[in-house]
Design an enzyme around this catalytic site. Structure first.
Site, mmCIF file in Angstrom:
data_model
loop_
_atom_site.group_PDB
_atom_site.id
_atom_site.type_symbol
_atom_site.label_atom_id
_atom_site.label_comp_id
_atom_site.label_asym_id
_atom_site.label_seq_id
_atom_site.Cartn_x
_atom_site.Cartn_y
_atom_site.Cartn_z
ATOM 1 N N GLY A 1 -12.564 -0.164 1.224
ATOM 2 C CA GLY A 1 -12.606 -1.640 1.264
ATOM 3 C C GLY A 1 -12.510 -2.368 2.245
ATOM 4 C CB SER B 1 -3.294 -11.014 -3.374
ATOM 5 O OG SER B 1 -4.414 -12.589 -4.361
ATOM 6 C CE1 TYR C 1 -2.645 -6.659 -5.474
ATOM 7 C CE2 TYR C 1 -3.356 -8.966 -6.305
ATOM 8 C CZ TYR C 1 -3.143 -8.089 -5.545
ATOM 9 O OH TYR C 1 -4.022 -8.095 -4.479
HETATM 10 N N1 LIG Z 1 -10.723 -6.525 -3.302
HETATM 11 C C1 LIG Z 1 -9.774 -7.834 -3.795
HETATM 12 O O1 LIG Z 1 -10.464 -8.791 -4.344
HETATM 13 C C2 LIG Z 1 -8.774 -8.221 -2.990
HETATM 14 C C3 LIG Z 1 -8.416 -9.305 -3.148
HETATM 15 C C4 LIG Z 1 -6.940 -9.875 -2.719
HETATM 16 C C5 LIG Z 1 -6.299 -9.182 -1.717
HETATM 17 N N2 LIG Z 1 -6.515 -8.224 -1.938
HETATM 18 C C6 LIG Z 1 -5.904 -6.877 -1.311
HETATM 19 O O2 LIG Z 1 -6.049 -6.385 -0.129
HETATM 20 C C7 LIG Z 1 -5.748 -4.949 0.596
HETATM 21 C C8 LIG Z 1 -6.879 -4.158 0.569
HETATM 22 O O3 LIG Z 1 -7.450 -3.548 -0.563
HETATM 23 P P1 LIG Z 1 -9.280 -3.361 -1.175
HETATM 24 O O4 LIG Z 1 -9.624 -3.907 -2.013
HETATM 25 O O5 LIG Z 1 -9.689 -2.704 -0.095
HETATM 26 O O6 LIG Z 1 -8.272 -1.928 -1.469
HETATM 27 P P2 LIG Z 1 -9.021 -0.741 -1.945
HETATM 28 O O7 LIG Z 1 -10.262 0.000 -1.361
HETATM 29 O O8 LIG Z 1 -9.257 0.113 -2.553
HETATM 30 O O9 LIG Z 1 -8.187 -0.079 -0.078
HETATM 31 C C9 LIG Z 1 -6.762 0.013 -0.529
HETATM 32 C C10 LIG Z 1 -6.446 0.576 1.077
HETATM 33 O O10 LIG Z 1 -5.046 0.761 1.461
HETATM 34 C C11 LIG Z 1 -4.903 2.364 1.381
HETATM 35 N N3 LIG Z 1 -2.935 2.517 0.874
HETATM 36 C C12 LIG Z 1 -2.779 2.554 -0.698
HETATM 37 N N4 LIG Z 1 -1.730 2.770 -0.611
HETATM 38 C C13 LIG Z 1 -1.228 3.792 0.769
HETATM 39 C C14 LIG Z 1 -0.154 4.385 0.608
HETATM 40 N N5 LIG Z 1 0.808 4.474 -0.391
HETATM 41 N N6 LIG Z 1 0.056 4.061 2.246
HETATM 42 C C15 LIG Z 1 -0.824 3.873 3.445
HETATM 43 N N7 LIG Z 1 -2.475 3.803 2.718
HETATM 44 C C16 LIG Z 1 -1.734 3.156 1.393
HETATM 45 C C17 LIG Z 1 -5.813 3.360 0.826
HETATM 46 O O11 LIG Z 1 -5.851 4.401 1.189
HETATM 47 P P3 LIG Z 1 -5.840 5.587 1.008
HETATM 48 O O12 LIG Z 1 -6.294 5.609 -0.249
HETATM 49 O O13 LIG Z 1 -6.712 6.618 2.089
HETATM 50 O O14 LIG Z 1 -4.154 6.610 1.253
HETATM 51 C C18 LIG Z 1 -7.378 1.957 0.599
HETATM 52 O O15 LIG Z 1 -7.493 3.060 2.404
HETATM 53 C C19 LIG Z 1 -4.581 -4.812 -0.354
HETATM 54 O O16 LIG Z 1 -3.809 -5.527 0.015
HETATM 55 C C20 LIG Z 1 -5.293 -5.745 -1.859
HETATM 56 O O17 LIG Z 1 -3.994 -6.321 -2.315
HETATM 57 C C21 LIG Z 1 -7.549 -7.426 -1.722
#
Ligand SMILES: NC(=O)c1ccc[n+]([C@@H]2O[C@H](COP(=O)([O-])OP(=O)(O)OC[C@H]3O[C@@H](n4cnc5c(N)ncnc54)[C@H](OP(=O)(O)O)[C@@H]3O)[C@@H](O)[C@H]2O)c1
Length: 249
Positions: free
Chosen positions: A20, A139, A153
């Site tokens: 992501g 976020s 969250y």
């Molecule tokens: N997508 C949205 O709509 C959105 C909106 C606002 C904010 N965000 C924020 O953006 C950030 C990225 O989200 P995303 O949408 O890109 O999600 P994603 O595609 O699910 O990616 C999440 C990433 O976090 C890593 N991760 C999770 N737990 C971990 C741990 N314990 N140790 C190390 N790495 C960990 C995962 O890697 P592994 O599984 O390889 O560990 C993955 O690379 C998050 O903080 C999320 O809250 C997302």
């Protein structure tokens, strides 16, 4: 060529780089000339990111940052950094009545404690250079708005944004800047697991976005690059909405 957004000569740590927003940020930072240290738990997906990086001197370090021992090991293995993009995070829809202590633990540990402890550990080990830039992916939720089922969250991200302001104030003396990006829906695996939309639901959702589309990982990556680059040299303690105008209406 003149480019105040260039990251040439900078070494940037990107967490959550196996998927992501973090994956896109790592790739885009490498295209802007940075040496990138990518981290996440899943080695296979980290490798997939690594293969997409622009040619350069990059490093891959697998770590589970919900475990303090692994934060310490990651910090030891990191070279001195000009920037950090904290993206690792998890989400779960949890109506208030259904919150379990284990949910609170999981979400607050990964989304709030881990990025705080990783920042502190890197600082203590003198791995964050003078004039560096730290960017937290917070976020829109918990800072500018919230939706049903997102209270935990929201708490995790509201706390992270609060920490970022305090850190921005304390670290300014060393020229270190600290900012947050605050995205609304970005189409990544995280969003797709929380919310599976059919065509009709998607159209309804889009009515709330004056810019008639949902976010793409690059929309966030490019904002992170702004904060990591000299273009934002006098900007610290901010929460930047990236929401296609969602909060305007
Ligand atoms: N997508 C949205 O709509 C959105 C909106 C606002 C904010 N965000 C924020 O953006 C950030 C990225 O989200 P995303 O949408 O890109 O999600 P994603 O595609 O699910 O990616 C999440 C990433 O976090 C890593 N991760 C999770 N737990 C971990 C741990 N314990 N140790 C190390 N790495 C960990 C995962 O890697 P592994 O599984 O390889 O560990 C993955 O690379 C998050 O903080 C999320 O809250 C997302």
């Amino acid at each position: 060529m003149y480019n105040p957004f260039s990251l040439c000569g900078k070494t940037i740590l990107v967490t959550g780089a196996s998927s992501g927003i973090g994956q896109s940020t790592a790739i885009e930072c490498s295209k802007m000339g940075a040496s990138v240290i990518i981290t996440g738990r899943n080695e296979q997906r980290l490798k997939e990111t690594f293969l997409q990086l622009e040619e350069g001197s990059h490093q891959m370090i697998a770590a589970d940052i919900s475990k303090f021992e692994e934060i310490k090991k990651l910090s030891d293995e990191c070279p001195p950094l000009d920037g950090i993009s904290h993206n690792a995070g998890i989400g779960k829809v949890l109506p208030v009545k259904f919150i379990k202590p284990s949910d609170l633990d999981d979400i607050l540990t990964t989304n709030t404690e881990a990025p705080i402890l990783l920042t502190q550990t890197l600082l203590k080990k003198k791995k964050i250079k003078k004039d560096a830039s730290i960017v937290f992916t917070s976020s829109l939720c918990g800072v500018y708005c919230v939706h049903y089922g997102e209270s935990v969250y929201a708490a995790s991200k509201g706390a992270l944004s609060g920490f970022a302001k305090g850190a921005a104030l304390e670290l300014a003396a060393q020229g270190i800047r600290v900012n947050c990006i605050n995205p609304s829906i970005i189409q990544t695996p995280l969003f797709n697991t929380i919310s599976v939309l059919d065509e009709e639901e998607r159209e309804t959702k889009l009515k709330n976005y004056p810019i008639k589309r949902l976010g793409l990982p690059t929309d966030t990556a490019w904002a992170i690059i702004y904060f990591l680059s000299e273009a934002s040299a006098w900007v610290t303690g901010n929460n930047l909405k990236i929401d296609g105008g969602y909060t305007l209406i």
